[in-house]
Design a protein around this motif. Structure first.
Motif, PDB file in Angstrom:
ATOM      1  N   GLU A 224      -3.390   3.117   3.530  1.00 21.06           N
ATOM      2  CA  GLU A 224      -3.665   1.728   3.900  1.00 21.06           C
ATOM      3  C   GLU A 224      -4.957   1.201   3.284  1.00 21.06           C
ATOM      4  O   GLU A 224      -5.055   0.028   2.940  1.00 21.06           O
ATOM      5  CB  GLU A 224      -3.704   1.584   5.426  1.00 21.06           C
ATOM      6  N   GLU A 225      -5.951   2.054   3.138  1.00 22.11           N
ATOM      7  CA  GLU A 225      -7.212   1.604   2.535  1.00 22.11           C
ATOM      8  C   GLU A 225      -7.002   1.173   1.089  1.00 22.11           C
ATOM      9  O   GLU A 225      -7.528   0.145   0.642  1.00 22.11           O
ATOM     10  CB  GLU A 225      -8.259   2.718   2.602  1.00 22.11           C
ATOM     11  N   ALA A 226      -6.205   1.956   0.373  1.00 22.74           N
ATOM     12  CA  ALA A 226      -5.902   1.613  -1.021  1.00 22.74           C
ATOM     13  C   ALA A 226      -5.139   0.296  -1.084  1.00 22.74           C
ATOM     14  O   ALA A 226      -5.384  -0.546  -1.965  1.00 22.74           O
ATOM     15  CB  ALA A 226      -5.093   2.732  -1.672  1.00 22.74           C
ATOM     16  N   MET A 227      -4.204   0.080  -0.145  1.00 22.90           N
ATOM     17  CA  MET A 227      -3.431  -1.168  -0.097  1.00 22.90           C
ATOM     18  C   MET A 227      -4.351  -2.352   0.176  1.00 22.90           C
ATOM     19  O   MET A 227      -4.212  -3.421  -0.431  1.00 22.90           O
ATOM     20  CB  MET A 227      -2.345  -1.064   0.964  1.00 22.90           C
ATOM     21  N   GLU A 228      -5.307  -2.175   1.071  1.00 27.79           N
ATOM     22  CA  GLU A 228      -6.245  -3.252   1.389  1.00 27.79           C
ATOM     23  C   GLU A 228      -7.102  -3.607   0.179  1.00 27.79           C
ATOM     24  O   GLU A 228      -7.326  -4.789  -0.115  1.00 27.79           O
ATOM     25  CB  GLU A 228      -7.128  -2.851   2.569  1.00 27.79           C
ATOM     26  N   ASN A 229      -7.571  -2.599  -0.527  1.00 31.72           N
ATOM     27  CA  ASN A 229      -8.373  -2.848  -1.730  1.00 31.72           C
ATOM     28  C   ASN A 229      -7.553  -3.562  -2.799  1.00 31.72           C
ATOM     29  O   ASN A 229      -8.052  -4.447  -3.499  1.00 31.72           O
ATOM     30  CB  ASN A 229      -8.915  -1.528  -2.287  1.00 31.72           C
ATOM     31  N   LEU A 230      -6.283  -3.167  -2.909  1.00 31.32           N
ATOM     32  CA  LEU A 230      -5.387  -3.784  -3.890  1.00 31.32           C
ATOM     33  C   LEU A 230      -5.204  -5.265  -3.584  1.00 31.32           C
ATOM     34  O   LEU A 230      -5.352  -6.121  -4.474  1.00 31.32           O
ATOM     35  CB  LEU A 230      -4.031  -3.071  -3.852  1.00 31.32           C
TER      36      LEU A 230
END
Length: 329
Positions: A224-230
């Motif tokens: 989820e953190e990677a998705m948020e950064n994306l």
């Protein structure tokens, strides 16, 4: 996330009827040839398909326009076809689906984009395409923009449906978005990766996860953190009001300008039969909801319900307001 009541969603749905919407993009003729296989050809090691069904439907931006018509809106389609039998078939199909094709111009220098699929049972045996990816001829492009500039005076929303076939050029992408911003109507984009970074200052872009990673230029990561950064990177890159990333079984993530955390909408599909055309349904319902005064998160929730219905159908499918109301009940 603020809870969206069933009553509110039904209010938005009932406001769909009669809304003027413009779809600009690449249209194509989807030709399906279906049959059974019981033997191999004696001429070559390939299956022989005994054809029992053959039909044509509108693909690409044409399917977005059909989705809007089924939802009760009044879609005006701005695009090009070739001067050929495929173009006539496509226009005839769209007319019968209550799509206004007054903005569909003929380009004598290109064929109508066609995708022919040969199916044995539910298995695709082969697909062959007829298409040109060159920019649309000057006269045809001018006719399209003239019709758009006329239609945008009364339209409530605009969808840019980019399949990379030449309809959406650098020049008209900016002109289309500027016209929508000037009139303060939502303009949402279903992107082609090659043009991803050109859609600046839009209301929303609706990429799937793969398109979002490729368009951002980042290497895909899980979590989820990677998705948020994306999502945050794409928001800033495009200076967009919002980004709605569709995530299949993981639902959707809605990123809004000025908000650090995305809104996650859980998937509602009970059974996934065919995802063909689901992206067209999402952007149709989402943009139409915004045109009816819905907030971004309300539009996302409604489009998520619609997607959950359409993936349970076979082929390039659509969804009606009545079907959405039934799952809301």
């Amino acid at each position: 996330m603020q809870t969206v009541t069933t009553k509110r969603l039904k209010e938005i749905l009932r406001a769909f009827k009669g809304k003027e919407m413009i779809v600009v993009g690449d249209i194509m003729l989807d030709h399906f040839i279906k049959g059974n296989v019981s033997r191999i050809s004696p001429e070559a090691p390939v299956p022989v398909v005994a054809v029992n069904k053959e039909f044509f439907v509108a693909g690409g931006a044409g399917n977005v326009a059909v989705n809007l018509a089924v939802l009760g809106a009044k879609p005006i389609l701005v695009s090009v076809v070739g001067r050929d039998a495929g173009g006539e078939l496509l226009k005839d199909f769209l007319r019968k689906q209550n799509v206004d094709i007054s903005g569909v111009a003929e380009d004598y220098d290109r064929p109508t984009t066609q995708k022919v699929r040969v199916m044995a049972e539910q298995q695709q045996i082969v697909r062959f395409d007829r298409e040109s990816k060159h920019p649309v001829a000057h006269d045809a492009a001018a006719t399209c923009m003239q019709r758009f500039n006329q239609a945008v005076k009364t339209a409530k929303g605009v969808i840019l449906s980019d399949y990379g076939k030449g309809m959406l050029s650098d020049k008209n992408i900016k002109a289309l978005i500027d016209a929508c911003r000037k009139r303060k109507i939502p303009v949402c984009v279903d992107p082609k990766i090659d043009n991803f970074k050109k859609y600046k200052n839009i209301t929303c872009m609706t990429p799937n996860t793969k398109e979002a990673w490729e368009g951002s230029g980042l290497a895909p990561k899980s979590g989820e953190e990677a998705m948020e950064n994306l999502g945050q990177k794409i928001l800033k890159m495009l200076n967009a009001d919002s980004i709605l990333i569709t995530r299949s079984a993981d639902g959707m993530s809605l990123f809004e300008k000025g908000k650090k955390k995305p809104v996650t909408v859980k998937a509602t599909a009970r059974e996934v039969f065919d995802v063909t055309g689901a992206g067209d349904t999402v952007i149709s319902v989402f943009t139409l909801a915004l045109a009816c005064g819905a907030k971004l998160h309300e539009a996302a929730v409604l489009s998520n319900y619609a997607a959950g219905i359409v993936v349970g159908k076979s082929g390039t499918a659509t969804v009606t307001p009545q079907e959405i109301e039934e799952v809301l009940a």
